[in-house]
Design an enzyme around this catalytic site. Structure first.
Site: not given
Ligand code: NAP
Length: 341
Positions: A138, A231
């Site tokens: 991001c 950010h």
């Molecule tokens: P998050 O809120 O922690 O969400 C993670 C997701 O992954 C949830 O839906 C979770 O499901 C699922 N998950 C976790 N373990 C799993 C498993 N073993 N099998 C299947 N599903 C699983 O994270 P996020 O911020 O949305 O980020 C998601 C991805 O995007 C990450 O790789 C992160 O690095 C990337 N990212 C994030 C941002 C940001 O600003 N947040 C920006 C760019 C990229 P449950 O709810 O059921 O646990």
């Protein structure tokens, strides 16, 4: 949608449900959520309400049998790699927000306005009949949108970056556990290394076979702050050729790319825009402009160490994640790469 219950997943659910081209057919998340109605499994954090149709969908377990031709992945990077490869092997086009494949030599690290030509790399993939396209980190997305117009007009030699990154960048689980009230965290694991490698790759040249990274020297220092979304990047740059402030501002304001030329649904009118107010940009005022897809730049002034310094702001879960991935998928469809009816 993989990782549909997370912060990025929710953004994607909301964007795709209103999208003119894509239809949301399956939602998947971890075993803790699968089997439950999405409306019960998700802790919905967006100001827009959760559409009733989506709330009633059952969350599925992640599997290559989801049956969708286009898959958006917002999975934790710890689990995303094999799952995304399995789906590509089953024929899906996977647009991923996870870090797992970003530096894979045959995976485009796509920022629509900057390196649409890197999509040619999918021809080199051997995951199966499908493909994987990665979204940048991001912070990288915002930084590159601020740097690419400068690279075009004056070239880039060295970049010094200090970030102030929003709480939502740490995800739902991570963000909740951070001690950010009256505080700042001067470390985000792996972030500085990701920004440095990914920026050079996105700004690099692609000959259709591989990417030759841009030669710029980039030093990043990352901090987590108590801002909900957006950010902020404090950037100093050394250019290859002299350029005036007016030329740099014109470069930002005039910047556009293939998504704008094609009129893609998620393409912002202004991917980068300069705001001359003394106190711009601010997360609360500027992060959501142009559907959260605009990087707002401000505070351009001479730098006593390098040439110029400025502040840039990008919405981390929209341009830096969900919106960026959606724009990448639109680009791949518009270029005729993704098989559609
Ligand atoms: P998050 O809120 O922690 O969400 C993670 C997701 O992954 C949830 O839906 C979770 O499901 C699922 N998950 C976790 N373990 C799993 C498993 N073993 N099998 C299947 N599903 C699983 O994270 P996020 O911020 O949305 O980020 C998601 C991805 O995007 C990450 O790789 C992160 O690095 C990337 N990212 C994030 C941002 C940001 O600003 N947040 C920006 C760019 C990229 P449950 O709810 O059921 O646990």
């Amino acid at each position: 949608m993989l990782g549909a219950t997370g912060l990025v997943g929710q953004r994607l659910v909301s964007l795709i449900e209103a999208h003119p081209w894509f239809e949301l057919t399956a939602l998947a998340a971890s075993p803790a959520s699968s089997g439950r109605a999405y409306g019960e499994a998700v802790r919905w954090c967006l100001t827009e309400s959760l559409p009733a149709r989506v709330a009633a969908l059952e969350v599925e377990a992640v599997s290559p049998e989801l049956g969708a031709r286009v898959v958006f992945s917002a999975l934790d990077a710890e689990v995303a790699g094999p799952i995304e490869r399995g789906l590509a092997a089953a024929g899906a086009w996977v647009f991923s927000n996870a870090a797992s494949h970003r530096m894979h030599p045959a995976v485009p690290l796509l920022l629509g306005e900057v390196n649409a030509d890197h999509l040619a790399l999918v021809e080199r993939q051997d995951f199966g009949p499908g493909a994987i396209v990665s979204n940048p980190n991001c912070t990288t997305a915002g930084l590159v949108l601020a740097l690419a117009p400068l690279a075009e007009v004056a070239g880039l030699r060295r970049v010094q970056l200090v970030t102030l990154q929003a709480r939502s960048g740490a995800g739902q689980a991570g963000g909740g556990g951070l001690r950010l009230s009256d505080n700042l965290l001067p470390h985000i694991a792996g972030e500085e290394e990701k920004i440095e490698c990914e920026t050079a790759r996105i700004l690099g040249d692609c000959d259709g076979e591989r990417v030759r990274p841009h030669a710029l020297a980039l030093s990043a220092t990352c901090n987590r702050v108590a801002v909900p979304d957006g950010h902020t990047l404090c950037v100093s740059v050394e250019l290859e050729r002299p350029a005036s402030a007016a030329e740099l501002i014109e470069a930002w304001d005039g910047f556009s790319g293939e998504p704008q030329a094609l009129g893609l649904p998620t393409a912002p009118r202004h991917p980068t825009r300069y705001d001359a107010a003394d106190d711009a940009p601010q997360p609360a005022l500027h992060a959501e402009l142009d559907g959260g897809m605009r990087t707002t730049v401000g505070r351009l002034r001479p730098c006593a160490v390098l040439d110029w310094k400025f502040t840039a702001l990008t919405h981390n879960t929209l341009r830096g994640a969900a919106g960026g991935a959606l724009l990448g998928a639109e680009l791949a469809v518009a270029r005729g790469l993704v098989p559609v009816d």
